[in-house]
Design an enzyme around this catalytic site. Structure first.
Site, short mmCIF file in Angstrom:
data_model
loop_
_atom_site.label_atom_id
_atom_site.label_comp_id
_atom_site.label_asym_id
_atom_site.label_seq_id
_atom_site.Cartn_x
_atom_site.Cartn_y
_atom_site.Cartn_z
N ASP A 203 29.35 -14.10 -6.14
CA ASP A 203 29.10 -12.65 -6.14
C ASP A 203 27.75 -12.35 -6.79
O ASP A 203 26.86 -13.20 -6.86
CB ASP A 203 30.29 -11.95 -6.83
CG ASP A 203 30.54 -10.55 -6.29
OD1 ASP A 203 29.81 -9.63 -6.71
OD2 ASP A 203 31.44 -10.37 -5.46
N ARG B 154 24.08 3.75 -11.38
CA ARG B 154 24.12 2.31 -11.71
C ARG B 154 22.69 1.75 -11.74
O ARG B 154 22.43 0.65 -11.26
CB ARG B 154 24.95 1.55 -10.69
CG ARG B 154 25.61 0.30 -11.25
CD ARG B 154 26.11 -0.65 -10.17
NE ARG B 154 26.98 -1.66 -10.75
CZ ARG B 154 27.25 -2.82 -10.19
NH1 ARG B 154 26.73 -3.14 -9.03
NH2 ARG B 154 28.03 -3.68 -10.78
N ASP C 53 27.39 -5.31 0.02
CA ASP C 53 27.83 -4.26 -0.91
C ASP C 53 26.91 -3.05 -0.83
O ASP C 53 25.80 -3.12 -0.29
CB ASP C 53 27.86 -4.84 -2.34
CG ASP C 53 28.93 -4.20 -3.21
OD1 ASP C 53 29.37 -3.08 -2.90
OD2 ASP C 53 29.32 -4.83 -4.22
N ASP D 198 37.79 -1.91 -6.04
CA ASP D 198 37.50 -2.75 -7.20
C ASP D 198 38.72 -2.84 -8.12
O ASP D 198 38.74 -3.65 -9.05
CB ASP D 198 36.31 -2.18 -7.98
CG ASP D 198 34.98 -2.63 -7.38
OD1 ASP D 198 34.99 -3.51 -6.50
OD2 ASP D 198 33.94 -2.08 -7.78
C1 GLA Z 1 30.74 -3.82 -6.63
C2 GLA Z 1 31.80 -4.60 -5.88
C3 GLA Z 1 32.37 -5.68 -6.77
C4 GLA Z 1 31.25 -6.59 -7.23
C5 GLA Z 1 30.17 -5.78 -7.92
C6 GLA Z 1 28.96 -6.64 -8.22
O1 GLA Z 1 31.31 -3.08 -7.66
O2 GLA Z 1 32.80 -3.76 -5.40
O3 GLA Z 1 33.35 -6.42 -6.09
O4 GLA Z 1 30.71 -7.26 -6.12
O5 GLA Z 1 29.75 -4.69 -7.13
O6 GLA Z 1 27.97 -5.93 -8.87
#
Ligand code: GLA
Length: 752
Positions: free
Chosen positions: A380, A457, A492, A562
């Site tokens: 990730d 963010r 994402d 999430d």
């Molecule tokens: C988002 C995604 C998470 C993860 C974070 C990484 O919040 O939904 O699953 O990948 O970003 O920064």
């Protein structure tokens, strides 16, 4: 991809001449040799049949395209007379506004929601669309409407699925005037239902709290379900279901629809002044303005609509199968038998390491993941640029040389050697101001020059509508996929828009950003898929912020939330499946106590909750002991055996987890009814109540099925083998000790 606009005059003329007084049965035939589309020239009635559904509209005596019927399939010999417009309601509601039109222009005293609203160069804003011509297409019609005076043409595309009765509708709007026009509102389609009592179902949410099913009586007035955020949103999802009477999972008529658009969208559900219902959906008219120069055209997204006589459950089963057979990419097989492969069981590093990824750390996780029987290892956020926290790095898509001194290859090779394929996280449409990209191209973000740029963010949104930004994003992704053996990208998108200016364009055209941004997103995905056909994609937007039938033409799966708390997930998964198939519903098992709710649950409970969808592991498995490893390994193996039934079968929501329910249960049955899987969950036993006996559904009553536990036990006197009729009428009883807090059980039934 979107169809090219086409105003098919010549073919239409030939048709008109040839078939003056004959009923035209269109050549497109279903497997059962039934015509799906028929036009009656003498009554000017268009009829589409598919599955158990008929959809009928006609050219009324005024020349408008009038909706006549949408519901259960009519007899082959049933005919409608030519449509007559509805009467006016005193002098206040003209016939133009009381008549349900397939696609009404705003003009001539229309008070209900218009499908199309334009301003002409001379200030005229009156648009009245009449039937002009039509052609038949392999599975429906293209019907051309034109303004009564001006050269604005709208082609309505209708495409009926012969098996499931889902109708895909969209519109192409073309300006053949000598001057530009501005489109202020453009729907993909409008759907109509007669006056009656209905319940509206729709999905809302927020970050970490997506997929709440709302059910409310439809009252006079307009209900807006929408996103003004530039993308699909967590707040509302572009899906609706309208049920005749009260909500019912298993019985009653349901009309449902879903919009295939990942930009700002709007669905309006109105109960109009005469209590009739109209649903209009497409681009969100808020802050919308699309200038069409002479000769240009605008394609709307597709709006899919379906009908089921079998309650909300029946509606979602049809929609799931349609998504699997016709929307999702990477399908194998033909027609309704086409299906994507069940998702690999993934491991994802996010909750274990967050951005502290290193080669050694990822390899340690990969080794444990492989030992569990995981199929795909996904690294990730954190691997690129100067990405240590969310303050920096987005936009700089080079491998961080400190974290990965030898590039990604050693990690990818190791993952392959362990028998898994490799996936990577990207967030292509975003940039941190603290990045080389932003320092070089501050003008690349959505902004109004000279105005503040709101960060969320610590990031800004790249203006993907710009050709140079599109080229950059495609370029780095293409390079990443060319240089590395990557099977999967988690794509994402972690904020919504603000200050959506596009100052490359003339001021009156800047609002095109609402269309072109999303078009370019789809275009990049399409091109990447062409260049790297095996690569699979996940659509993630801080969880479930970008889930819709538009992105699902490119994305093989989605990240629903999430929030990975296994109890919260039960309700989210319940809501999610009203609109979307469990095939795409990724669900990771993460650590306990959970970071969000501080709730502790057993590993078995967490695994079973995730096994309702497409299973993944997202815990810090380097900390798991032997017993935890063995439990997960056993249940992953059990899941692999029945996964296709769970994610592609017929889903029955037996007991809803909504509204604080003590219990919940789901069941899926595969297409040939040879296998079924049941999940049962207890929130907390109260007053000693045992789990209700589960009357199963969808089995073959005459077949014999053998019950085997995946986890947990059935009641002592439960037969090992019994008929489908027994399981459905008598039901499955849980063992007496299935009580407590956060308990879970799962069973499989296999036809003998
Ligand atoms: C988002 C995604 C998470 C993860 C974070 C990484 O919040 O939904 O699953 O990948 O970003 O920064």
């Amino acid at each position: 991809m979107m169809r090219r606009p086409e105003i098919p005059e010549r073919k239409t003329l030939m048709l008109k001449t040839f078939s003056r007084f004959v009923v035209l049965l269109i050549a497109s035939m279903t497997a059962s040799a039934q015509p799906v589309a028929a036009f009656n020239q003498s009554t000017k009635i268009f009829r589409l049949d598919g599955g158990d559904v008929s959809y009928v509209f006609g050219v009324n005596s005024r020349g408008e395209l009038q909706q006549l019927y949408w519901g259960g399939r009519l007899g082959a010999n049933d005919h409608f007379p030519q449509a007559e417009p509805m009467r006016e309601w005193a002098s206040f509601d003209s016939s133009y506004t009381t008549t349900p039109q397939e696609y009404a222009g705003w003009g001539a005293g229309l008070f209900v929601e218009p499908a199309l609203k334009v301003t002409f160069a001379d200030g005229n804003r009156d648009l009245v669309l009449h039937y002009e011509s039509h052609v038949v297409t392999p599975d429906g019609f293209d019907v051309v409407l034109k303004d009564i005076q001006r050269a604005v043409f709208v082609t309505l595309h209708y495409s009926m699925d012969p098996k499931m009765g889902i109708l895909a509708r969209s519109a192409t709007i073309e300006n053949r005037e000598a001057q530009p026009i501005t489109i202020e509102q453009a729907a993909a389609a409008a759907w109509a239902l007669p006056a009656g009592n209905y319940t509206l179902n729709y999905l809302t949410g927020r970050w970490a709290g997506e997929w709440t099913l709302n059910q409310e009586t439809l009252r006079p007035g307009e209900r807006l379900i929408e996103s003004r955020r530039g993308s699909t949103s967590h707040q509302a999802n572009p899906w609706f279901a309208i049920q005749a009477g009260a909500p019912d999972e298993n019985h009653g008529e349901v009309w449902f629809g879903a919009l295939a658009w990942s930009g700002s969208w709007r669905i309006t559900v109105e109960k109009d002044q005469l209590d009739a219902v109209r649903v209009t959906g497409g681009f969100n008219p808020f802050d919308f303005g699309y200038v069409l120069h002479p000769g240009e055209s605008l394609e709307t997204p597709e709006f899919y609509g379906g009908y089921s006589p079998d309650g909300l459950g029946g509606a979602s089963r049809i929609l799931h199968h349609y998504e699997i057979a016709h929307i999702l990419p990477h399908r194998m097989g033909e027609g309704d038998n086409a299906a994507p492969r069940p998702r690999p069981v993934i491991y994802n590093s996010w909750e274990a390491t967050e951005m502290n990824v290193t080669e050694a750390g990822q390899i340690a996780l990969a080794e444990k993941a492989a030992a569990l029987g995981v199929d795909r290892f996904v690294m990730d956020d954190g691997w690129f640029g100067q990405r240590k926290t969310d303050h920096a790095g987005l936009g700089d898509w080079y491998v961080n040389p400190v974290k990965f001194p030898h590039g990604l290859k050693p990690l990818i090779d190791k993952v392959h050697a362990l028998g898994m394929d490799f996936g990577l996280w990207v967030e292509p449409e975003m940039v941190n101001p603290d990045s080389d990209l932003y320092r070089k191209h501050p003008d690349w973000v959505l902004n109004f020059p000279g105005r503040p740029r709101s960060e969320e963010r610590n990031q800004l949104v790249l203006n993907l509508a710009r050709p140079d930004v599109r080229a950059y994003v495609f370029g780095f992704l293409d390079k990443l996929l060319t240089e590395n053996d990557i099977a999967f990208l988690k794509w994402d998108y972690n904020r919504n828009w603000s200050e959506p200016g596009w100052d490359q364009l003339p001021p009156n055209e800047e609002k095109k950003v609402y269309v072109e941004f999303t078009r370019n997103l789809y275009g990049i995905l399409a091109e990447l898929k062409k260049r790297h056909p095996k690569v699979e994609f996940e659509s993630c937007s801080g969880g479930g912020g970008r889930v819709d039938l538009g992105i699902l033409k490119y994305a093989d799966e989605v990240w629903p939330s999430d929030n990975t708390d296994p109890f919260d997930r039960l309700t989210q998964q319940d809501g999610f499946t009203y609109a979307y198939t469990p095939q795409i519903m990724m669900a990771w098992v993460t650590d306990s106590p959970h970071w969000l709710n501080k709730r502790s649950t057993s590993l078995e409970y967490r695994l079973l909750s995730s096994m309702q969808g497409s299973l993944g592991i997202g815990a810090n498995i380097t900390k798991w002991n032997d017993e935890e490893m063995a439990t997960a390994k056993r249940l992953i193996a059990a899941y692999h055996q029945v996964q296709r039934t769970i994610v592609q079968g017929d889903l029955y929501r037996l007991i809803s987890p909504r509204d604080g329910s003590e219990f919940s249960a789901t069941q899926t049955v595969n297409r040939d009814k040879s296998q079924s899987v049941v999940f049962a969950f207890i929130h907390s036993t109260q007053e000693g109540r045992g789990f209700p006996r589960l009357k199963l559904m969808g089995l073959d009553p005459a077949a014999e099925y053998t019950l085997a536990p995946i986890e947990g036990k059935a009641a002592k006197d439960t037969p090992e083998t019994a008929s489908g009729a027994w399981w459905m009428n008598h039901g499955l009883e849980m063992s007496d000790d299935f009580r407590g807090d956060f308990q879970a059980a799962a069973f499989r039934l296999d036809r003998k």
